[in-house]
Design a protein around this motif. Structure first.
Motif, PDB file in Angstrom:
ATOM      1  N   THR A  20       0.913  -1.170  -0.538  1.00  0.00           N
ATOM      2  CA  THR A  20       0.049   0.009  -0.113  1.00  0.00           C
ATOM      3  C   THR A  20       0.731   1.466   0.128  1.00  0.00           C
ATOM      4  O   THR A  20       0.903   2.275  -0.635  1.00  0.00           O
ATOM      5  CB  THR A  20      -1.072  -0.162   1.575  1.00  0.00           C
ATOM      6  OG1 THR A  20      -1.755  -1.463   0.910  1.00  0.00           O
ATOM      7  CG2 THR A  20      -2.057   1.158   1.215  1.00  0.00           C
ATOM      8  N   GLU A  67     -14.090 -10.787   5.439  1.00  0.00           N
ATOM      9  CA  GLU A  67     -15.046  -8.998   5.824  1.00  0.00           C
ATOM     10  C   GLU A  67     -13.827  -8.656   5.705  1.00  0.00           C
ATOM     11  O   GLU A  67     -14.424  -7.727   5.173  1.00  0.00           O
ATOM     12  CB  GLU A  67     -15.832  -9.868   7.487  1.00  0.00           C
ATOM     13  CG  GLU A  67     -14.996  -9.717   8.612  1.00  0.00           C
ATOM     14  CD  GLU A  67     -14.586 -11.335   9.077  1.00  0.00           C
ATOM     15  OE1 GLU A  67     -14.444 -11.741   7.783  1.00  0.00           O
ATOM     16  OE2 GLU A  67     -14.515 -11.077  10.247  1.00  0.00           O
ATOM     17  N   ILE A  68     -12.732  -8.431   6.167  1.00  0.00           N
ATOM     18  CA  ILE A  68     -12.206  -7.264   5.488  1.00  0.00           C
ATOM     19  C   ILE A  68     -11.328  -7.316   4.260  1.00  0.00           C
ATOM     20  O   ILE A  68     -10.589  -6.205   3.958  1.00  0.00           O
ATOM     21  CB  ILE A  68     -10.986  -6.617   6.269  1.00  0.00           C
ATOM     22  CG1 ILE A  68      -9.970  -8.004   6.652  1.00  0.00           C
ATOM     23  CG2 ILE A  68     -11.627  -6.901   8.090  1.00  0.00           C
ATOM     24  CD1 ILE A  68      -8.763  -7.708   7.137  1.00  0.00           C
ATOM     25  N   ARG A  69     -11.284  -8.307   3.049  1.00  0.00           N
ATOM     26  CA  ARG A  69     -11.430  -7.759   2.084  1.00  0.00           C
ATOM     27  C   ARG A  69     -11.520  -7.172   0.999  1.00  0.00           C
ATOM     28  O   ARG A  69     -10.606  -6.987   0.420  1.00  0.00           O
ATOM     29  CB  ARG A  69     -11.081  -9.041   1.076  1.00  0.00           C
ATOM     30  CG  ARG A  69     -10.181 -10.321   1.659  1.00  0.00           C
ATOM     31  CD  ARG A  69      -8.419 -10.061   2.051  1.00  0.00           C
ATOM     32  NE  ARG A  69      -7.903 -10.659   3.209  1.00  0.00           N
ATOM     33  CZ  ARG A  69      -6.898  -9.987   3.357  1.00  0.00           C
ATOM     34  NH1 ARG A  69      -6.106  -9.553   2.486  1.00  0.00           N
ATOM     35  NH2 ARG A  69      -6.013 -10.557   4.519  1.00  0.00           N
ATOM     36  N   SER A  95     -12.694  -3.991   2.499  1.00  0.00           N
ATOM     37  CA  SER A  95     -12.192  -3.116   3.298  1.00  0.00           C
ATOM     38  C   SER A  95     -10.821  -2.525   2.875  1.00  0.00           C
ATOM     39  O   SER A  95      -9.899  -1.333   2.784  1.00  0.00           O
ATOM     40  CB  SER A  95     -11.908  -3.289   3.951  1.00  0.00           C
ATOM     41  OG  SER A  95     -13.188  -2.790   5.063  1.00  0.00           O
ATOM     42  N   ARG A  96      -9.894  -3.842   2.704  1.00  0.00           N
ATOM     43  CA  ARG A  96      -8.565  -4.113   2.175  1.00  0.00           C
ATOM     44  C   ARG A  96      -8.103  -3.029   0.601  1.00  0.00           C
ATOM     45  O   ARG A  96      -7.128  -2.179   0.328  1.00  0.00           O
ATOM     46  CB  ARG A  96      -7.962  -4.711   2.243  1.00  0.00           C
ATOM     47  CG  ARG A  96      -6.291  -4.973   2.641  1.00  0.00           C
ATOM     48  CD  ARG A  96      -5.556  -5.663   3.103  1.00  0.00           C
ATOM     49  NE  ARG A  96      -4.228  -5.521   3.369  1.00  0.00           N
ATOM     50  CZ  ARG A  96      -3.075  -6.315   2.268  1.00  0.00           C
ATOM     51  NH1 ARG A  96      -4.206  -6.536   1.426  1.00  0.00           N
ATOM     52  NH2 ARG A  96      -2.157  -5.760   2.214  1.00  0.00           N
ATOM     53  N   ALA A 124     -10.490  -1.032  -0.703  1.00  0.00           N
ATOM     54  CA  ALA A 124     -10.906   0.308  -0.464  1.00  0.00           C
ATOM     55  C   ALA A 124      -9.403   1.183  -0.257  1.00  0.00           C
ATOM     56  O   ALA A 124      -9.179   1.649  -0.269  1.00  0.00           O
ATOM     57  CB  ALA A 124     -11.694   0.800   0.627  1.00  0.00           C
ATOM     58  N   LYS A 125      -8.780   0.585   1.022  1.00  0.00           N
ATOM     59  CA  LYS A 125      -7.586   1.232   1.178  1.00  0.00           C
ATOM     60  C   LYS A 125      -6.212   1.444   0.067  1.00  0.00           C
ATOM     61  O   LYS A 125      -5.818   2.225   0.274  1.00  0.00           O
ATOM     62  CB  LYS A 125      -7.074  -0.031   2.297  1.00  0.00           C
ATOM     63  CG  LYS A 125      -6.020   1.008   3.404  1.00  0.00           C
ATOM     64  CD  LYS A 125      -5.387  -0.746   4.232  1.00  0.00           C
ATOM     65  CE  LYS A 125      -4.545   0.519   5.340  1.00  0.00           C
ATOM     66  NZ  LYS A 125      -4.615  -0.004   6.616  1.00  0.00           N
ATOM     67  N   ALA A 167      -7.471   3.952  -2.295  1.00  0.00           N
ATOM     68  CA  ALA A 167      -7.222   4.971  -1.269  1.00  0.00           C
ATOM     69  C   ALA A 167      -6.144   5.689  -1.683  1.00  0.00           C
ATOM     70  O   ALA A 167      -5.623   6.399  -1.925  1.00  0.00           O
ATOM     71  CB  ALA A 167      -8.337   5.006   0.057  1.00  0.00           C
ATOM     72  N   ARG A 200     -19.817  -1.193  -2.728  1.00  0.00           N
ATOM     73  CA  ARG A 200     -19.517   0.143  -2.411  1.00  0.00           C
ATOM     74  C   ARG A 200     -18.976   0.978  -3.413  1.00  0.00           C
ATOM     75  O   ARG A 200     -18.288   2.287  -2.954  1.00  0.00           O
ATOM     76  CB  ARG A 200     -18.634  -0.531  -1.477  1.00  0.00           C
ATOM     77  CG  ARG A 200     -18.743  -1.309  -0.706  1.00  0.00           C
ATOM     78  CD  ARG A 200     -18.253  -0.947   0.689  1.00  0.00           C
ATOM     79  NE  ARG A 200     -16.934   0.329   1.012  1.00  0.00           N
ATOM     80  CZ  ARG A 200     -15.530   0.811   1.838  1.00  0.00           C
ATOM     81  NH1 ARG A 200     -15.243  -0.298   2.357  1.00  0.00           N
ATOM     82  NH2 ARG A 200     -15.192   1.639   1.798  1.00  0.00           N
TER      83      ARG A 200
END
Lengths: 222, 311
Positions: free
Chosen positions: B132, B173-175, B177-178, B180-181, B184, B211
């Motif tokens: 990232t 469940e965070i895949r 979000s990750r 999205a990170k 970002a 999302r």
């Protein structure tokens, strides 16, 4: 505390086999707690050395002592009146203790009797695990009190990587995925919002900035 | 989709609404100049860009940058894969400047497999940045014209910035979000881990679409044909983060050994066809590991050939 483990006795014997008067010096600090270099281990190593020298047919003196701390000069000074009786010292302290003795007793060879491993805690009886790598800039406030530098095999600040499986690290199933733990903890704390903000590259300046690091507390120096 | 300038052929094809197609070639474990050339020639006309792996699985190989230059000079578009395992921010930025000087304009930012998997398990790792942060770094160099230090660049690397994501890693469940990170941080395209568990991939994709992330980043589905049941079992049991369903292993086991490779290609093509219909899937990244000669066939039979022409 500093976690260490005893060196193999053969390696210790190899270092000491040519000396005649040996002092085995333990430390009552961290290495006592992690059962690597306290008085108990001093006795064990000293016995092993005596047996070795006896079998080798050599009359070698092996004495035992343990200092309150080997990383603190008032305690290393306690050896001052004895040190001349010996031609070598085996220190069972961490690497800091070995170096303090070597600095304080310049004409005396000091050998390490343990491998210094990491900063950690007692997980259970006979098991010690790492928690901190001393990076010098603590980020635990942002990571649910779990350190990704110490706990993630890749020191990722934006984990977990694609190798995290069932809460285990890709490197080895015996290793918990640090980022999985962080995720669970942030969820518990209701702080999952922290998860989506990219964490910038870390300032490693406080970690490996060239040469030994220093901490100065001015008020204590007055 | 973001309206930034179009840096590469791959980006132009994706921006025009076509399915993008990429494939990869792993450089040889020697100085042999022909290894990469032959692989690139084999697949070059069937894909929009060719990824070059960076010491994949932590095994020492010819460097990704040199191989990318070679591919660029052959007239194809390389995707420079860069892992943060082996080089710190000084070396990574230096390589990015070098890549920019040769007009390399796609990058895939990765953290990399741990060195314990490779041929030098005793090596010290670096991990000064993670994937990232490498995305952030390339974006800063490109968009702000600055190094991480703040030093102003007279000429900046012009990179279409990619990252990887593994929809099958845990915690599931965070895949999203990750992803999205990484978006970002500046990721413009994603090449996913090899997909075998289609229902689970669709579930992840639904999260991505819910999302609106599919409007912000091009998702290229990672496809790796199975050479046989042995490979399928190996992938399932030995490769970190891989999700190989039992029914796929069963299907491969159900055909004679000499027909398994053919069956593997067939499965791969069927899966591409199925994934074309999934909202948010914008292209395919075909990783035919040491099997590059099969890429033309897969691309053709999946209805992805000829590749679109762009200026």
């Amino acid at each position: 505390m500093i976690i260490a483990e005893p060196k193999p006795i053969d390696e210790i014997i190899d270092s000491l086999k040519d000396f005649n008067r040996i002092l085995v010096a333990g430390c009552d600090g961290c290495v006592t707690v992690c059962e690597a270099g306290g008085m108990k281990e001093v006795e064990v190593v000293a016995s092993a050395l005596r047996i070795y020298f006896k079998q080798a047919g050599r009359a070698v003196t092996v004495d035992e002592i343990s200092l309150t701390r080997q990383c603190d000069r008032p305690y290393t000074a306690q050896l001052a009146d004895k040190i001349d009786q010996y031609d070598a010292v085996l220190s069972l302290a961490c690497g800091v203790g070995v170096q303090f003795l070597a600095e304080d007793y310049k004409n005396k060879p000091i050998f390490p009797g343990v491998n210094t491993c990491f900063m950690g805690g007692t997980e259970e009886k006979g098991l010690w695990t790492e928690r901190c790598q001393g990076c010098g800039k603590c980020i635990l406030a942002n990571t649910g009190g779990i350190c990704p530098i110490a706990r993630c095999s890749k020191r990722m600040l934006n984990g977990p990587c694609g190798g995290s499986s069932d809460g285990r690290c890709e490197v080895n199933k015996d290793i918990a995925c640090g980022w999985h733990l962080i995720y669970e903890r942030l969820k518990e704390l209701g702080q999952l919002d922290r998860f989506e903000t990219p964490t910038d590259p870390k300032d490693w300046n406080t970690s490996r900035d060239g040469g030994p690091r220093k901490v100065i507390k001015e008020v204590s120096r007055l | 989709m973001s309206t930034t300038p179009l840096y590469s052929k791959l980006q132009k094809i994706l921006a025009a609404g076509h399915f993008g197609v990429t494939s990869e070639c792993g450089p040889p474990r020697s100085c042999d100049p022909k290894g990469v050339e032959e692989k690139a020639r084999m697949i070059g006309d069937y894909v929009d860009a060719i990824n070059v792996t960076d010491n994949q699985t932590a095994v020492v190989r010819q460097c990704s940058l040199a191989s990318c230059i070679r591919i660029k000079q052959m007239g194809y578009d390389p995707v420079l894969q860069m892992v943060t395992r082996d080089r710190n921010r000084i070396a990574l930025q230096s390589d990015l400047l070098g890549a920019g000087s040769f007009g390399i304009n796609n990058i895939l930012c990765l953290t990399g497999d741990h060195q314990s998997f490779g041929d030098h398990p005793n090596a010290a790792n670096v991990f000064d940045l993670d994937s990232t942060q490498l995305v952030q770094t390339v974006k800063k160099m490109r968009d702000e014209g600055k190094l991480l230090s703040g030093f102003e660049l007279k000429e900046c690397p012009q990179m279409f910035i990619g990252a990887a994501e593994n929809p099958f890693a845990d915690p599931f469940e965070i895949r999203v979000s990750r992803l999205a990170k990484k978006v970002a941080a500046g990721a413009q395209f994603i090449q996913t881990q090899c997909i075998y568990n289609i229902p689970k991939f669709k579930q992840w994709m639904q999260g991505v679409v819910d999302r609106g992330l599919d409007e912000k980043v091009y998702i290229m589905a990672g496809m790796t044909p199975m050479k046989g049941v042995g490979m399928a079992k190996y992938m399932k049991n030995r490769v970190p983060g891989m999700d190989v369903p039992d029914d796929l292993i069963k299907r491969l086991s159900g055909v004679p050994k000499e027909k398994q490779a053919e069956e593997g290609i067939k499965i791969c093509i069927e899966q591409i066809q199925e994934l074309k219909e999934v909202k948010g899937v914008k292209g395919f990244h075909i990783m035919a590991i040491e099997w590059e000669e099969k890429v033309p066939e897969i691309v053709q039979q999946a209805g992805l050939y000829p590749r679109p022409k762009v200026d």
